[in-house]
Design an enzyme around this catalytic site. Structure first.
Site, PDB file in Angstrom:
ATOM      1  N   CYS A  89       0.904  -1.213  -0.077  1.00 26.00           N
ATOM      2  CA  CYS A  89      -0.010  -0.004  -0.042  1.00 26.00           C
ATOM      3  C   CYS A  89       0.878   1.339  -0.046  1.00 26.00           C
ATOM      4  O   CYS A  89       1.313   1.575  -1.189  1.00 26.00           O
ATOM      5  CB  CYS A  89      -0.777  -0.114   1.145  1.00 26.00           C
ATOM      6  SG  CYS A  89      -2.429   1.027   0.867  1.00 26.00           S
ATOM      7  N   HIS A 197      -3.537  -5.808   0.766  1.00 28.81           N
ATOM      8  CA  HIS A 197      -2.805  -5.869   2.127  1.00 28.81           C
ATOM      9  C   HIS A 197      -2.994  -7.357   2.473  1.00 28.81           C
ATOM     10  O   HIS A 197      -3.662  -7.968   3.188  1.00 28.81           O
ATOM     11  CB  HIS A 197      -3.526  -5.316   3.143  1.00 28.81           C
ATOM     12  CG  HIS A 197      -3.313  -3.874   3.145  1.00 28.81           C
ATOM     13  ND1 HIS A 197      -2.488  -3.049   3.882  1.00 28.81           N
ATOM     14  CD2 HIS A 197      -4.198  -2.766   2.541  1.00 28.81           C
ATOM     15  CE1 HIS A 197      -2.496  -1.791   3.705  1.00 28.81           C
ATOM     16  NE2 HIS A 197      -3.560  -1.489   3.002  1.00 28.81           N
ATOM     17  N   GLU A 199      -1.142  -8.707   4.657  1.00 27.38           N
ATOM     18  CA  GLU A 199      -0.931  -8.898   6.256  1.00 27.38           C
ATOM     19  C   GLU A 199      -2.069  -8.517   7.153  1.00 27.38           C
ATOM     20  O   GLU A 199      -2.022  -9.076   8.262  1.00 27.38           O
ATOM     21  CB  GLU A 199       0.062  -7.732   6.772  1.00 27.38           C
ATOM     22  CG  GLU A 199      -0.151  -6.361   6.970  1.00 27.38           C
ATOM     23  CD  GLU A 199      -0.645  -5.694   5.734  1.00 27.38           C
ATOM     24  OE1 GLU A 199      -0.412  -6.277   4.563  1.00 27.38           O
ATOM     25  OE2 GLU A 199      -1.089  -4.460   5.901  1.00 27.38           O
TER      26      GLU A 199
END
Lengths: 225, 79
Positions: A89, A197, A199
């Site tokens: 990002c 994302h 994560e």
């Protein structure tokens, strides 16, 4: 695997990223979080992650100020020596602004901040970040950005395609990104920048585990290396 | 000495913000606006007194930070 996460004023995914890296590191030492004013990196690192967020308030251009911070000189050196760097990002924006990845991330074509789960097609499994996925498979990963509209000139796009350096494409383009590009690799395939994302998707409690293979394959590569 | 930097998107780079401004102008009744391109102006107050040196400095600033030359052009004006 020894990993570190770079933290800028305005980073907000740094701790999520550290948790994701801790989970696969294979040891009990927590992932180090390194403040942007540091000029050097600890020795012996395998992976550096540049997290999502709004570094320096997205002033001037997203990632522009962060890319010129003292620590980024060390990160560029680390990458140039063959180190692994993951930018997610805002981290992807920092990597393009620092020149480690080509192209630029512009305002979403719809002008709106887009925050939703998106389907991504894994375009290549020929790098340590994506070797845990099957090329051509679809994964579902959240995006949350205002400036994810990937833009590059035709020569750059051609090089990315010819060299199999597009890691992920959106199945349904959410932001106007050229050729639906969601993530790209450096020439040596050791720097990955992506808007979605992974994560945020590494535990069933978070809604899914499609992000896990990325971190696991990276950690496995570091063990065997 | 004041330097004024204009940063604009390169021709051919899509400008969704400019397109939205054009649309809004149309809604206000301003017909005939064929295209809007949005950019930025950055003013710098410099201690340098030599015009040529100032211009060289600001050009370097543009290359290194003020503009992203992948998508943007810039011009430098010394006032």
């Amino acid at each position: 695997m020894r990993a570190a996460v770079i933290q800028f004023p305005g980073s907000n995914c740094d701790r999520d990223m550290a948790v994701a890296l801790d989970k696969v590191s294979g040891h009990n030492k927590p992932t180090q979080i390194i403040w942007h004013k540091e000029s050097g990196l600890p020795s012996g690192l395998d992976v550096i992650a540049i997290p999502g967020g709004f570094s320096f308030g997205d002033y001037l251009r997203c990632g522009a100020i962060a890319a010129r911070s003292p620590i980024m000189r060390a990160v560029v050196d680390f990458a140039n020596k063959g180190g692994y760097v993951l930018g997610v990002c805002n981290g992807f924006q920092v990597l393009t602004e620092s020149g480690l990845l080509p192209g630029a991330l512009m305002r979403n074509a719809g002008l709106k901040f887009v925050c939703k789960d998106t389907d991504l097609r894994v375009e290549t499994s020929a790098c340590e970040f994506t070797s845990g996925y099957k090329a051509g498979s679809t994964i579902n990963v959240p995006i949350a950005h205002h400036d994810g509209n990937f833009n590059a000139d035709t020569d750059t796009l051609k090089a990315l395609n010819d060299q199999d350096r597009v890691a992920f494409r959106y199945v349904n383009n959410p932001n106007g990104s050229m050729e639906d590009i969601a993530g790209i690799l450096s020439e040596n395939r050791r720097v990955l920048g992506m808007m979605p994302h992974p994560e945020r998707l590494n535990d069933p409690l978070l809604g899914g585990i499609d992000g896990n293979p990325l971190f696991e394959s990276l950690a496995n590569a570091m063990v065997s290396a | 000495m004041i330097a004024r930097v204009h940063v604009t998107l390169k021709p051919g780079v899509l400008d969704p913000q400019g397109a939205a401004v054009r649309h809004s102008l149309g809604a206000l009744g301003f017909d005939g606006v064929e295209k809007v391109r949005q950019g930025k102006v950055i003013e710098l107050k410099l201690s340098e007194t030599d015009v040529a040196k100032a211009e060289a400095q600001v050009n370097e600033m543009c290359e290194k930070l003020l503009a992203n030359t992948v998508i943007e052009n810039y011009t430098v004006e010394i006032l």
